[in-house]
Design a protein around this motif. Structure first.
Motif, PDB file in Angstrom:
ATOM      1  N   ARG A  71     -10.922   2.115   2.601  1.00 61.38           N
ATOM      2  CA  ARG A  71      -9.551   2.619   2.580  1.00 61.38           C
ATOM      3  C   ARG A  71      -9.475   4.053   3.071  1.00 61.38           C
ATOM      4  O   ARG A  71      -8.449   4.494   3.567  1.00 61.38           O
ATOM      5  CB  ARG A  71      -8.990   2.511   1.174  1.00 61.38           C
ATOM      6  CG  ARG A  71      -8.710   1.093   0.781  1.00 61.38           C
ATOM      7  CD  ARG A  71      -7.944   1.021  -0.521  1.00 61.38           C
ATOM      8  NE  ARG A  71      -7.636  -0.359  -0.789  1.00 61.38           N
ATOM      9  CZ  ARG A  71      -8.138  -1.036  -1.807  1.00 61.38           C
ATOM     10  NH1 ARG A  71      -8.945  -0.429  -2.656  1.00 61.38           N
ATOM     11  NH2 ARG A  71      -7.830  -2.290  -1.989  1.00 61.38           N
ATOM     12  N   VAL A  75      -6.762   6.542   5.154  1.00 62.59           N
ATOM     13  CA  VAL A  75      -6.242   7.780   4.563  1.00 62.59           C
ATOM     14  C   VAL A  75      -6.506   8.982   5.472  1.00 62.59           C
ATOM     15  O   VAL A  75      -5.656   9.874   5.585  1.00 62.59           O
ATOM     16  CB  VAL A  75      -6.846   7.992   3.158  1.00 62.59           C
ATOM     17  CG1 VAL A  75      -6.459   9.342   2.585  1.00 62.59           C
ATOM     18  CG2 VAL A  75      -6.404   6.876   2.224  1.00 62.59           C
ATOM     19  N   ALA A  78      -3.990   9.116   8.271  1.00 61.89           N
ATOM     20  CA  ALA A  78      -2.677   9.326   7.652  1.00 61.89           C
ATOM     21  C   ALA A  78      -2.501  10.784   7.233  1.00 61.89           C
ATOM     22  O   ALA A  78      -1.414  11.355   7.378  1.00 61.89           O
ATOM     23  CB  ALA A  78      -2.500   8.398   6.449  1.00 61.89           C
ATOM     24  N   MET A 113       5.439   7.607   6.440  1.00 63.36           N
ATOM     25  CA  MET A 113       4.820   7.705   5.116  1.00 63.36           C
ATOM     26  C   MET A 113       4.666   6.324   4.490  1.00 63.36           C
ATOM     27  O   MET A 113       3.626   6.019   3.892  1.00 63.36           O
ATOM     28  CB  MET A 113       5.658   8.604   4.219  1.00 63.36           C
ATOM     29  CG  MET A 113       5.624  10.044   4.590  1.00 63.36           C
ATOM     30  SD  MET A 113       6.647  10.965   3.436  1.00 63.36           S
ATOM     31  CE  MET A 113       7.144  12.327   4.449  1.00 63.36           C
ATOM     32  N   ALA A 114       5.685   5.489   4.631  1.00 65.46           N
ATOM     33  CA  ALA A 114       5.608   4.130   4.089  1.00 65.46           C
ATOM     34  C   ALA A 114       4.528   3.317   4.794  1.00 65.46           C
ATOM     35  O   ALA A 114       3.769   2.574   4.151  1.00 65.46           O
ATOM     36  CB  ALA A 114       6.967   3.440   4.217  1.00 65.46           C
ATOM     37  N   ALA A 116       1.835   4.507   6.195  1.00 65.62           N
ATOM     38  CA  ALA A 116       0.543   5.039   5.758  1.00 65.62           C
ATOM     39  C   ALA A 116       0.145   4.470   4.397  1.00 65.62           C
ATOM     40  O   ALA A 116      -1.006   4.069   4.198  1.00 65.62           O
ATOM     41  CB  ALA A 116       0.592   6.568   5.694  1.00 65.62           C
ATOM     42  N   VAL A 117       1.093   4.398   3.482  1.00 67.50           N
ATOM     43  CA  VAL A 117       0.800   3.852   2.152  1.00 67.50           C
ATOM     44  C   VAL A 117       0.469   2.368   2.249  1.00 67.50           C
ATOM     45  O   VAL A 117      -0.481   1.884   1.627  1.00 67.50           O
ATOM     46  CB  VAL A 117       1.981   4.100   1.186  1.00 67.50           C
ATOM     47  CG1 VAL A 117       1.834   3.314  -0.098  1.00 67.50           C
ATOM     48  CG2 VAL A 117       2.107   5.580   0.886  1.00 67.50           C
ATOM     49  N   MET A 118       1.223   1.625   3.057  1.00 69.05           N
ATOM     50  CA  MET A 118       0.954   0.195   3.197  1.00 69.05           C
ATOM     51  C   MET A 118      -0.411  -0.057   3.820  1.00 69.05           C
ATOM     52  O   MET A 118      -1.157  -0.929   3.370  1.00 69.05           O
ATOM     53  CB  MET A 118       2.041  -0.471   4.039  1.00 69.05           C
ATOM     54  CG  MET A 118       3.345  -0.645   3.308  1.00 69.05           C
ATOM     55  SD  MET A 118       4.527  -1.622   4.219  1.00 69.05           S
ATOM     56  CE  MET A 118       5.102  -0.450   5.420  1.00 69.05           C
ATOM     57  N   CYS A 119      -0.754   0.689   4.846  1.00 70.60           N
ATOM     58  CA  CYS A 119      -2.039   0.479   5.515  1.00 70.60           C
ATOM     59  C   CYS A 119      -3.207   0.899   4.629  1.00 70.60           C
ATOM     60  O   CYS A 119      -4.256   0.256   4.648  1.00 70.60           O
ATOM     61  CB  CYS A 119      -2.079   1.227   6.838  1.00 70.60           C
ATOM     62  SG  CYS A 119      -0.996   0.508   8.078  1.00 70.60           S
ATOM     63  N   ALA A 120      -3.030   1.952   3.839  1.00 71.30           N
ATOM     64  CA  ALA A 120      -4.096   2.362   2.924  1.00 71.30           C
ATOM     65  C   ALA A 120      -4.254   1.351   1.799  1.00 71.30           C
ATOM     66  O   ALA A 120      -5.367   1.106   1.327  1.00 71.30           O
ATOM     67  CB  ALA A 120      -3.798   3.743   2.355  1.00 71.30           C
ATOM     68  N   THR A 121      -3.167   0.732   1.394  1.00 66.74           N
ATOM     69  CA  THR A 121      -3.239  -0.278   0.349  1.00 66.74           C
ATOM     70  C   THR A 121      -3.840  -1.574   0.870  1.00 66.74           C
ATOM     71  O   THR A 121      -4.647  -2.213   0.206  1.00 66.74           O
ATOM     72  CB  THR A 121      -1.832  -0.556  -0.221  1.00 66.74           C
ATOM     73  OG1 THR A 121      -1.285   0.675  -0.697  1.00 66.74           O
ATOM     74  CG2 THR A 121      -1.892  -1.542  -1.360  1.00 66.74           C
TER      75      THR A 121
END
Length: 137
Positions: A71, A75, A78, A113-114, A116-121
């Protein structure tokens, strides 16, 4: 000492290698470049440029995660993207700035930002390769 005879915590992670550190640093810099390019593209061709900029960011974030197998690979770019975009939103001494106060700019910021969060998750987490850590074995 634990029941299996191994020392230390099962949550302890090995130290990252020099190659992994260089890869994450490269992904960080690539994230900054994609953020700066996305800033210019999203404003130039509003609906298509915004989608292109967000798709490029999503590809980099998810690709970084797949390339490094962790992950942190999502990050690192991002973080570079976020720093570049935030620095480009600040006004210059002359009063100029890259972002206008339009809907496209806010969609780019919040959408990035959304993404980035989705791809990191969704990115791959580091999994142990040893069969003794599996439950039921």
């Amino acid at each position: 000492m634990s029941m299996s005879g191994q020392r230390g915590s099962s949550l302890a992670q090995p130290r990252p290698s020099a190659g992994r550190i260089v890869a994450h640093l490269g992904l960080f810099l690539l994230g900054a470049v994609v953020g700066a390019a996305g800033t210019l593209v999203q404003a130039a061709w509003f609906p298509g440029g915004l989608l292109l900029a967000l798709a490029g960011a999503a590809g980099l974030f998810l690709g970084g995660s797949r390339a490094t197998g962790s992950r942190a690979g999502a990050v690192a770019p991002a973080a570079g993207w976020m720093i570049a975009v935030v620095l480009l939103t600040s006004t210059r001494p002359e009063g100029d700035f890259f972002f206008g106060a339009g809907v496209g700019s806010y969609l780019f910021l919040l959408g990035g930002m959304a993404v980035a969060v989705m791809c990191a998750t969704l990115g791959l987490g580091r999994q142990p390769h040893d069969s003794v850590v599996r439950l039921g074995k």
